[in-house]
Write an enzyme that holds these catalytic residues in place. Structure first.
Site, mmCIF file in Angstrom:
data_model
loop_
_atom_site.group_PDB
_atom_site.id
_atom_site.type_symbol
_atom_site.label_atom_id
_atom_site.label_comp_id
_atom_site.label_asym_id
_atom_site.label_seq_id
_atom_site.Cartn_x
_atom_site.Cartn_y
_atom_site.Cartn_z
ATOM 1 N N SER A 1 0.855 -1.181 0.000
ATOM 2 C CA SER A 1 0.000 0.000 0.000
ATOM 3 C C SER A 1 0.888 1.228 0.000
ATOM 4 O O SER A 1 2.107 1.125 0.091
ATOM 5 C CB SER A 1 -0.870 0.000 1.255
ATOM 6 N N LYS A 2 0.266 2.358 -0.076
ATOM 7 C CA LYS A 2 0.989 3.639 -0.140
ATOM 8 C C LYS A 2 1.987 3.826 1.002
ATOM 9 O O LYS A 2 2.941 4.577 0.867
ATOM 10 C CB LYS A 2 -0.015 4.796 -0.089
ATOM 11 N N ARG A 3 1.702 3.176 2.122
ATOM 12 C CA ARG A 3 2.597 3.368 3.271
ATOM 13 C C ARG A 3 4.001 2.846 2.995
ATOM 14 O O ARG A 3 4.986 3.363 3.484
ATOM 15 C CB ARG A 3 2.022 2.671 4.513
ATOM 16 N N GLU B 1 4.365 7.460 -10.428
ATOM 17 C CA GLU B 1 4.881 8.180 -9.258
ATOM 18 C C GLU B 1 6.373 7.940 -9.085
ATOM 19 O O GLU B 1 7.111 8.833 -8.701
ATOM 20 C CB GLU B 1 4.159 7.725 -7.992
#
Ligand code: GLU
Length: 424
Positions: free
Chosen positions: A198-200, A208
């Protein structure tokens, strides 16, 4: 003939996990002298967006994952309809309103997975499957099976999150009388805590990483090692050598943990290997967008790049560290001014400015000579002057060699910053 496909839905950006699925398919095709097909699964008219499709294609190209054939499922609706009609005519499917539903026979379904071995599922657990929705669009599994069969896909390689779809799809293959492909379900990419990526743990969209200053070769190298290894603990792996040993069967069953540190380290290795000219070329659009109108280009930019090449993890590091070269005014890092320029060294700075401005051929050697002359005349340790001067010139407490820094900054600006350092 090896024929594999990557089948993204343009309902979101190309995810880093999707990129790895694409890469493993591509590598398998290349390693076997086969073909790699890109198939856009845009049957969901509401959620599919042209901008996502553009972004997926752009990311694939950036990663160097070229395809041999290209299809869009939205161009093939008639075909899915024909196969639905065939199943209806054979009574293998029935209608519920406008929807077409597959009758699921009672049987046990065997999947032979190249990574996980044999998986057996009882069809009791599977209810009758929707093939065509009432709006006339096919379901994912129905379109996927027809396409995989007609495109003669020899091995379906996809994420493990699709494993529950495979028995349902096998039933569709059998109903249509199609030959089964091989299957390989890739372990998912996990975050360092063992949860789903995930983004974490790091950015999830390929774009990105690009905007964060990662090189595509480093991303590809890193993704390749998530679940596969060429052996001998090698980390930096060239594609040509990877293709000699790549095999689907050697992919790890366990989830692959994502590590941003390792990716950054690999990126730094690729950066180090580039020549200053190559790196300056890669940086030049970033520099131009951050500092529009900058005059620092070509050889002058290369000289600056050369100074920072060895310590960069990402291309953005360069932009963060060199603001003092592009801006007229020095921006001081927090506390740095208070710590290193608290003591008034106007006298030392003035003398140094005077000596430097007298230098006619300003280079690392002559700048250093002028500096050494000043410290010996004042009878001070060089270190006492080095740190405050670096801070006055760059706004930063750390950086490359002081005299190199002076040279890329140029004589005029070096002298001016020294003179203005203690002015309020
Ligand atoms: N369109 C599906 C996805 O994006 C493809 C799954 C498959 O490879 O069969 O997840």
């Amino acid at each position: 003939m090896v024929r594999v496909r990557f089948a993204p839905s343009p309902t979101g950006f190309l995810h880093i996990g999707g990129a790895r699925t694409a890469l493993f398919n591509w590598m398998y095709a290349k390693a076997q002298g086969g073909q790699f097909i890109l198939r856009i699964e845009d049957t969901d008219k509401v959620r599919s967006k042209p901008e996502y499709l553009d972004e997926i294609l752009e990311s694939m190209k950036w990663l160097g994952l070229s395809w041999d054939e290209f299809y869009k499922q939205s161009d093939r609706f008639d075909l899915y309809r024909q196969y639905a009609d065939k199943l209806l005519a054979e009574d293998k499917a029935y209608k519920d309103g406008e929807a077409v539903i597959l009758r699921v026979p009672q049987k046990s379904i065997k999947i032979y997975d190249l990574i996980r071995g044999e998986i057996v599922v009882d069809s009791k657990e599977i209810k009758d499957q929707v093939l065509m929705k009432s709006d006339g669009s096919p379901t994912y599994s129905f379109a996927c099976v027809i396409d995989d069969a007609l495109m003669e896909i020899s091995c379906v390689i996809r994420g493990e999150d699709h494993i529950s779809n495979t028995p349902k799809q096998i039933l569709i293959y059998e109903a249509l009388g199609f030959k089964l492909p091989k299957f390989a379900h890739l372990p998912l990419i996990m975050d360092p805590e063992g949860g789903r990526m995930s983004k974490r743990a790091g950015a999830t969209a390929v774009t990105e990483y690009r905007t964060q200053g990662f090189l595509s070769q480093a991303i590809v190298n890193y993704l390749m090692l998530l679940g596969w290894s060429p052996g001998n603990n090698q980390e930096k792996v060239l594609m040509a050598s990877a293709l000699k040993t790549f095999s689907i069967k050697k992919i790890n069953k366990a989830g692959a943990a994502f590590s941003l540190e390792k990716l950054e380290w690999l990126n730094s290795q690729y950066i180090k290997e580039m020549s200053a000219a190559q790196l300056a070329e890669a940086l030049s659009p970033l520099v131009a967008s951050k500092y529009p109108g900058t005059l620092l280009q070509g050889k002058a930019l290369e000289d600056v790049v050369q100074l920072y090449k060895g310590r960069m993890n990402t291309l953005l590091d360069f932009l963060d560290w060199t603001d003092f070269i592009f801006n007229d005014e020095v921006k001081f890092e927090e506390d740095v001014k208070a710590t290193h320029l608290s003591q008034d060294m106007r006298k030392e700075f003035d003398l140094l400015a005077e000596r430097l401005s007298a230098v006619t051929d300003f280079n690392v050697k002559t700048a250093e000579e002028a500096f050494r002359g000043v410290v010996s005349q004042l009878g001070i340790e060089a270190g006492i002057l080095v740190h405050p001067v670096r801070v006055a010139l760059t706004g930063k407490a750390v950086g490359p060699g002081l005299f190199d820094t002076m040279v890329v900054l140029g004589k005029e600006r070096t002298v001016r910053r020294l003179k203005e350092a203690f002015k309020q």
